[in-house]
Design a protein around this motif. Structure first.
Motif, PDB file in Angstrom:
ATOM      1  N   SER A 112      19.456  13.307  26.647  1.00  0.00           N
ATOM      2  CA  SER A 112      19.690  12.656  27.932  1.00  0.00           C
ATOM      3  C   SER A 112      18.381  12.479  28.687  1.00  0.00           C
ATOM      4  CB  SER A 112      20.662  13.480  28.778  1.00  0.00           C
ATOM      5  OG  SER A 112      20.825  12.870  30.049  1.00  0.00           O
ATOM      6  N   LYS A 113      18.217  11.292  29.267  1.00  0.00           N
ATOM      7  CA  LYS A 113      17.058  11.005  30.101  1.00  0.00           C
ATOM      8  C   LYS A 113      17.475  10.857  31.567  1.00  0.00           C
ATOM      9  CE  LYS A 113      14.234   7.968  28.269  1.00  0.00           C
ATOM     10  NZ  LYS A 113      13.740   6.750  27.604  1.00  0.00           N
ATOM     11  N   GLY A 114      18.777  11.093  31.838  1.00  0.00           N
ATOM     12  CA  GLY A 114      19.306  10.970  33.190  1.00  0.00           C
ATOM     13  C   GLY A 114      19.831   9.576  33.469  1.00  0.00           C
ATOM     14  N   ASP A 115      20.701   9.472  34.438  1.00  0.00           N
ATOM     15  CA  ASP A 115      21.282   8.199  34.879  1.00  0.00           C
ATOM     16  C   ASP A 115      21.927   7.401  33.748  1.00  0.00           C
ATOM     17  OD1 ASP A 115      20.573   8.622  37.561  1.00  0.00           O
ATOM     18  OD2 ASP A 115      18.570   7.765  37.240  1.00  0.00           O
ATOM     19  N   GLY A 116      22.538   8.091  32.791  1.00  0.00           N
ATOM     20  CA  GLY A 116      23.229   7.405  31.698  1.00  0.00           C
ATOM     21  C   GLY A 116      22.315   6.856  30.616  1.00  0.00           C
ATOM     22  N   LEU A 117      21.023   7.186  30.692  1.00  0.00           N
ATOM     23  CA  LEU A 117      20.065   6.738  29.677  1.00  0.00           C
ATOM     24  C   LEU A 117      19.861   7.847  28.649  1.00  0.00           C
ATOM     25  CD1 LEU A 117      17.413   5.079  32.019  1.00  0.00           C
ATOM     26  CD2 LEU A 117      19.192   3.937  30.678  1.00  0.00           C
ATOM     27  N   TYR A 118      19.761   7.449  27.384  1.00  0.00           N
ATOM     28  CA  TYR A 118      19.642   8.419  26.295  1.00  0.00           C
ATOM     29  C   TYR A 118      18.655   7.930  25.247  1.00  0.00           C
ATOM     30  CZ  TYR A 118      24.080  10.058  28.196  1.00  0.00           C
ATOM     31  OH  TYR A 118      25.059  10.523  29.025  1.00  0.00           O
ATOM     32  N   ASP A 119      18.035   8.874  24.564  1.00  0.00           N
ATOM     33  CA  ASP A 119      17.355   8.608  23.302  1.00  0.00           C
ATOM     34  C   ASP A 119      18.317   9.109  22.226  1.00  0.00           C
ATOM     35  OD1 ASP A 119      15.000   7.424  24.190  1.00  0.00           O
ATOM     36  OD2 ASP A 119      13.984   9.347  24.440  1.00  0.00           O
ATOM     37  N   VAL A 120      18.739   8.204  21.376  1.00  0.00           N
ATOM     38  CA  VAL A 120      19.742   8.505  20.361  1.00  0.00           C
ATOM     39  C   VAL A 120      19.074   8.491  18.986  1.00  0.00           C
ATOM     40  CG1 VAL A 120      21.912   7.747  19.295  1.00  0.00           C
ATOM     41  CG2 VAL A 120      21.555   7.456  21.762  1.00  0.00           C
ATOM     42  N   THR A 121      19.338   9.516  18.198  1.00  0.00           N
ATOM     43  CA  THR A 121      18.854   9.573  16.821  1.00  0.00           C
ATOM     44  C   THR A 121      20.071   9.601  15.908  1.00  0.00           C
ATOM     45  OG1 THR A 121      16.861  10.761  17.485  1.00  0.00           O
ATOM     46  CG2 THR A 121      17.480  10.892  15.151  1.00  0.00           C
ATOM     47  N   GLY A 122      20.020   8.767  14.877  1.00  0.00           N
ATOM     48  CA  GLY A 122      21.149   8.721  13.961  1.00  0.00           C
ATOM     49  C   GLY A 122      20.753   8.242  12.589  1.00  0.00           C
ATOM     50  N   ASP A 123      21.689   8.362  11.685  1.00  0.00           N
ATOM     51  CA  ASP A 123      21.510   7.870  10.319  1.00  0.00           C
ATOM     52  C   ASP A 123      22.124   6.488  10.215  1.00  0.00           C
ATOM     53  OD1 ASP A 123      20.241  10.193   9.573  1.00  0.00           O
ATOM     54  OD2 ASP A 123      22.037  11.109   8.714  1.00  0.00           O
ATOM     55  N   PHE A 124      21.267   5.514   9.893  1.00  0.00           N
ATOM     56  CA  PHE A 124      21.690   4.121   9.766  1.00  0.00           C
ATOM     57  C   PHE A 124      21.692   3.771   8.286  1.00  0.00           C
ATOM     58  CE2 PHE A 124      20.936  -0.551  10.759  1.00  0.00           C
ATOM     59  CZ  PHE A 124      22.147  -0.732  11.389  1.00  0.00           C
ATOM     60  N   THR A 125      22.806   3.242   7.793  1.00  0.00           N
ATOM     61  CA  THR A 125      22.937   2.911   6.378  1.00  0.00           C
ATOM     62  C   THR A 125      23.197   1.419   6.209  1.00  0.00           C
ATOM     63  OG1 THR A 125      23.846   5.104   5.922  1.00  0.00           O
ATOM     64  CG2 THR A 125      24.212   3.413   4.242  1.00  0.00           C
ATOM     65  N   ILE A 126      22.353   0.779   5.408  1.00  0.00           N
ATOM     66  CA  ILE A 126      22.506  -0.626   5.008  1.00  0.00           C
ATOM     67  C   ILE A 126      22.310  -0.678   3.502  1.00  0.00           C
ATOM     68  CG2 ILE A 126      21.600  -2.987   5.191  1.00  0.00           C
ATOM     69  CD1 ILE A 126      20.443  -2.252   7.922  1.00  0.00           C
ATOM     70  N   LYS A 127      23.171  -1.383   2.812  1.00  0.00           N
ATOM     71  CA  LYS A 127      23.084  -1.547   1.354  1.00  0.00           C
ATOM     72  C   LYS A 127      23.015  -0.194   0.634  1.00  0.00           C
ATOM     73  CE  LYS A 127      20.842  -4.963  -0.574  1.00  0.00           C
ATOM     74  NZ  LYS A 127      19.814  -5.942  -0.974  1.00  0.00           N
ATOM     75  N   GLY A 128      23.701   0.804   1.162  1.00  0.00           N
ATOM     76  CA  GLY A 128      23.730   2.113   0.531  1.00  0.00           C
ATOM     77  C   GLY A 128      22.485   2.952   0.750  1.00  0.00           C
ATOM     78  N   VAL A 129      21.543   2.462   1.531  1.00  0.00           N
ATOM     79  CA  VAL A 129      20.302   3.184   1.817  1.00  0.00           C
ATOM     80  C   VAL A 129      20.373   3.704   3.254  1.00  0.00           C
ATOM     81  CG1 VAL A 129      17.794   3.018   2.003  1.00  0.00           C
ATOM     82  CG2 VAL A 129      19.010   1.710   0.236  1.00  0.00           C
ATOM     83  N   THR A 130      20.112   4.998   3.426  1.00  0.00           N
ATOM     84  CA  THR A 130      20.202   5.627   4.743  1.00  0.00           C
ATOM     85  C   THR A 130      18.819   6.046   5.216  1.00  0.00           C
ATOM     86  OG1 THR A 130      22.421   6.433   4.233  1.00  0.00           O
ATOM     87  CG2 THR A 130      21.252   7.506   6.055  1.00  0.00           C
ATOM     88  N   ASN A 131      18.526   5.708   6.464  1.00  0.00           N
ATOM     89  CA  ASN A 131      17.304   6.137   7.130  1.00  0.00           C
ATOM     90  C   ASN A 131      17.659   6.637   8.518  1.00  0.00           C
ATOM     91  OD1 ASN A 131      14.899   5.330   5.396  1.00  0.00           O
ATOM     92  ND2 ASN A 131      16.108   3.456   5.401  1.00  0.00           N
ATOM     93  N   THR A 132      16.862   7.573   9.014  1.00  0.00           N
ATOM     94  CA  THR A 132      17.052   8.078  10.374  1.00  0.00           C
ATOM     95  C   THR A 132      16.269   7.194  11.332  1.00  0.00           C
ATOM     96  OG1 THR A 132      17.339  10.313   9.546  1.00  0.00           O
ATOM     97  CG2 THR A 132      16.747  10.083  11.871  1.00  0.00           C
ATOM     98  N   ILE A 133      16.942   6.778  12.411  1.00  0.00           N
ATOM     99  CA  ILE A 133      16.309   5.940  13.429  1.00  0.00           C
ATOM    100  C   ILE A 133      16.539   6.564  14.798  1.00  0.00           C
ATOM    101  CG2 ILE A 133      16.552   3.811  12.081  1.00  0.00           C
ATOM    102  CD1 ILE A 133      18.904   3.068  13.940  1.00  0.00           C
ATOM    103  N   THR A 134      15.649   6.256  15.736  1.00  0.00           N
ATOM    104  CA  THR A 134      15.805   6.670  17.123  1.00  0.00           C
ATOM    105  C   THR A 134      15.679   5.433  17.992  1.00  0.00           C
ATOM    106  OG1 THR A 134      14.895   8.862  16.657  1.00  0.00           O
ATOM    107  CG2 THR A 134      14.879   8.160  18.964  1.00  0.00           C
ATOM    108  N   PHE A 135      16.562   5.331  18.988  1.00  0.00           N
ATOM    109  CA  PHE A 135      16.602   4.142  19.838  1.00  0.00           C
ATOM    110  C   PHE A 135      17.123   4.508  21.223  1.00  0.00           C
ATOM    111  CE2 PHE A 135      20.489   4.549  17.441  1.00  0.00           C
ATOM    112  CZ  PHE A 135      21.485   4.376  18.390  1.00  0.00           C
ATOM    113  N   PRO A 136      16.783   3.685  22.234  1.00  0.00           N
ATOM    114  CA  PRO A 136      17.301   3.927  23.580  1.00  0.00           C
ATOM    115  C   PRO A 136      18.717   3.366  23.717  1.00  0.00           C
ATOM    116  CG  PRO A 136      15.838   2.042  23.602  1.00  0.00           C
ATOM    117  CD  PRO A 136      15.807   2.606  22.202  1.00  0.00           C
ATOM    118  N   ALA A 137      19.529   4.025  24.513  1.00  0.00           N
ATOM    119  CA  ALA A 137      20.880   3.551  24.787  1.00  0.00           C
ATOM    120  C   ALA A 137      21.232   3.876  26.237  1.00  0.00           C
ATOM    121  CB  ALA A 137      21.883   4.217  23.848  1.00  0.00           C
TER     122      ALA A 137
END
Length: 183
Positions: A112-137
């Motif tokens: 949480s960055k406050g005021d409903g803002l977040y840095d989100v880290t997750g596993d994103f899978t495309i074509k059976g390949v998974t990578n960890t990404i971080t993005f603002p939400a």
């Protein structure tokens, strides 16, 4: 591709202090993409098949999404050009939707960055390949209504999407397609 997403959610009943799972209202949610090449760019949309966010005391703690890859559409072209590019994006040159009809994002960590803002880290899978990404939400909770937006930059070369990539092919000149796309 640009992953500007606006998700609409339906909350399940629960006490405000409890963990709450909110389901995506897929028909009210939008995923937009933008992909760039040396000579310009293309943009379009893709449907969410299903998904949910997990909230605790109104704060984002997790979630997951399934993207319907065969639904990818091109918005900046018409007629034959539109059909041709959509077919190419669905082919094995790009996303191979016959063999890989879904892409997924599974949230692993939320800061949480406050005021409903977040840095989100997750596993994103495309074509059976998974990578960890971080993005603002941004997640907004208004009673039982929850909305979320996120901006993701994805390097397609990390997901075995090589067509027109300067990382894999030489002398592409003005036929090169940049590896990063926005969602």
């Amino acid at each position: 591709m640009l992953f500007l997403t606006a998700f609409a959610f339906a909350a399940q009943a629960g006490n405000p202090g409890d963990e709450t799972v909110v389901k995506v209202k897929a028909n009210q949610s939008t995923v937009l993409w933008t992909a760039r090449k040396v000579t310009g760019q293309h943009n379009g949309s893709i449907n969410i098949k299903d998904g949910s966010l997990t909230l605790k005391k109104g704060k984002l703690t997790g979630g997951s999404f399934t993207i319907d890859m065969p639904s990818i559409t091109v918005l900046d072209l018409q007629d034959k050009g539109k059909a041709s590019l959509e077919g190419h994006l669905k082919s094995d040159d790009f996303f191979g939707v016959d063999a890989h009809p879904t892409a997924t994002l599974v949230v692993k960590n939320v800061k949480s960055k406050g005021d409903g803002l977040y840095d989100v880290t997750g596993d994103f899978t495309i074509k059976g390949v998974t990578n960890t990404i971080t993005f603002p939400a941004q997640v907004t909770v208004n009673g039982k209504e929850v909305t979320a937006t996120a901006d993701l930059k994805i390097d397609r070369s990390q997901y075995n999407v090589k067509y027109g990539s300067g990382k894999f092919f030489e002398n592409l000149g003005d036929k090169a397609i940049y590896d990063e796309f926005d969602l």
